[in-house]
Design a protein around this motif. Structure first.
Motif, short mmCIF file in Angstrom:
data_model
loop_
_atom_site.label_atom_id
_atom_site.label_comp_id
_atom_site.label_asym_id
_atom_site.label_seq_id
_atom_site.Cartn_x
_atom_site.Cartn_y
_atom_site.Cartn_z
N MET A 1 0.84 -1.19 0.00
CA MET A 1 0.00 0.00 0.00
C MET A 1 0.88 1.25 0.00
O MET A 1 1.81 1.38 0.78
N ARG A 2 0.61 2.18 -0.87
CA ARG A 2 1.39 3.41 -1.02
C ARG A 2 1.05 4.37 0.13
O ARG A 2 -0.11 4.62 0.43
N ILE A 3 2.09 4.94 0.74
CA ILE A 3 1.91 5.89 1.83
C ILE A 3 1.48 7.25 1.28
O ILE A 3 0.53 7.86 1.75
N TYR A 4 2.19 7.75 0.25
CA TYR A 4 1.86 9.02 -0.40
C TYR A 4 1.48 8.74 -1.84
O TYR A 4 2.16 8.00 -2.54
N LYS A 5 0.40 9.32 -2.31
CA LYS A 5 -0.03 9.12 -3.69
C LYS A 5 0.51 10.21 -4.60
O LYS A 5 0.67 10.00 -5.79
N GLU A 6 0.79 11.38 -4.03
CA GLU A 6 1.27 12.51 -4.81
C GLU A 6 2.57 13.06 -4.22
O GLU A 6 2.80 12.96 -3.01
N CYS A 7 3.39 13.66 -5.06
CA CYS A 7 4.63 14.31 -4.65
C CYS A 7 4.29 15.42 -3.66
O CYS A 7 3.36 16.20 -3.89
N LEU A 8 5.01 15.48 -2.57
CA LEU A 8 4.74 16.50 -1.54
C LEU A 8 5.04 17.92 -2.02
O LEU A 8 4.53 18.89 -1.45
N HIS A 9 5.84 18.05 -3.06
CA HIS A 9 6.20 19.39 -3.54
C HIS A 9 5.34 19.83 -4.73
O HIS A 9 4.73 20.90 -4.70
N CYS A 10 5.30 19.03 -5.78
CA CYS A 10 4.61 19.47 -7.00
C CYS A 10 3.22 18.87 -7.19
O CYS A 10 2.45 19.35 -8.00
N GLY A 11 2.93 17.80 -6.47
CA GLY A 11 1.60 17.21 -6.55
C GLY A 11 1.41 16.17 -7.65
O GLY A 11 0.31 15.66 -7.83
N LYS A 12 2.48 15.85 -8.40
CA LYS A 12 2.37 14.83 -9.45
C LYS A 12 2.17 13.45 -8.82
O LYS A 12 2.60 13.21 -7.69
N GLU A 13 1.56 12.56 -9.59
CA GLU A 13 1.35 11.19 -9.12
C GLU A 13 2.70 10.49 -9.02
O GLU A 13 3.54 10.58 -9.91
N LEU A 14 2.89 9.76 -7.90
CA LEU A 14 4.14 9.07 -7.67
C LEU A 14 4.11 7.68 -8.29
O LEU A 14 3.09 6.98 -8.25
N GLY A 16 6.66 4.06 -8.63
CA GLY A 16 7.86 3.40 -8.11
C GLY A 16 7.63 2.87 -6.71
O GLY A 16 6.58 2.32 -6.40
N ARG A 17 8.61 3.06 -5.86
CA ARG A 17 8.56 2.52 -4.49
C ARG A 17 7.33 3.01 -3.74
O ARG A 17 6.86 4.13 -3.95
N THR A 18 6.86 2.18 -2.83
CA THR A 18 5.64 2.53 -2.08
C THR A 18 5.88 3.60 -1.02
O THR A 18 4.95 4.28 -0.59
N ASP A 19 7.13 3.74 -0.58
CA ASP A 19 7.42 4.75 0.46
C ASP A 19 7.98 6.05 -0.13
O ASP A 19 8.48 6.90 0.59
N LYS A 20 7.86 6.22 -1.41
CA LYS A 20 8.37 7.40 -2.10
C LYS A 20 7.54 8.63 -1.73
O LYS A 20 6.32 8.57 -1.67
N LYS A 21 8.24 9.78 -1.50
CA LYS A 21 7.55 11.02 -1.14
C LYS A 21 7.63 12.07 -2.24
O LYS A 21 6.80 12.97 -2.30
#
Length: 126
Positions: A1-14, A16-21
């Motif tokens: 399960m992905r922790i963050y769905k969007e980039c914390l800075h620009c808001g683009k969809e992430l 790759g890795r599930t713990d990617k921010k």
């Protein structure tokens, strides 16, 4: 399960890795820069910036080795005599305060506050 769905800075969809921010290193750097800008300036930074400013001002005025300058001239440029790195007491008992290698001694001459500026010399280490 992905922790963050969007980039914390620009808001683009992430992807790759599930713990990617963040989507890339530039977004990570931009996010940290913005976050740090919102924090109040740390005490260490305030002290360090004032010491550097004091040194810059003393260096600018002390081109002759030993100079006397009115305190108001230095103070107008942002000099603050409460910030210094070390001190040196000469044989006469005068205590010079230093901002790195540039020293100053506060004096009153004819009811005008002045600073005597000197540069650190090898003979002062004795």
């Amino acid at each position: 399960m992905r922790i963050y769905k969007e980039c914390l800075h620009c808001g683009k969809e992430l992807k790759g890795r599930t713990d990617k921010k963040f989507c890339d290193p530039q977004c990570k750097s931009g996010y940290q820069y913005q976050k740090e800008k919102q924090n109040p300036e740390r005490f260490y930074n305030k002290v360090d910036n004032q010491l550097k400013l004091n040194r810059k001002i003393l260096k600018e005025f002390n081109k002759g080795g030993k100079v006397t300058v009115r305190a108001e001239v230095l103070n107008e440029l942002g000099f603050n005599s409460n910030f210094f790195t070390h001190y040196w007491k000469n044989s006469k008992g005068d205590v010079y305060l230093f901002a790195y290698e540039y020293g100053f001694l506060k004096r009153m001459e004819n009811s005008v506050e002045k600073y005597i500026l000197i540069q650190w010399q090898d003979y002062m280490e004795k």
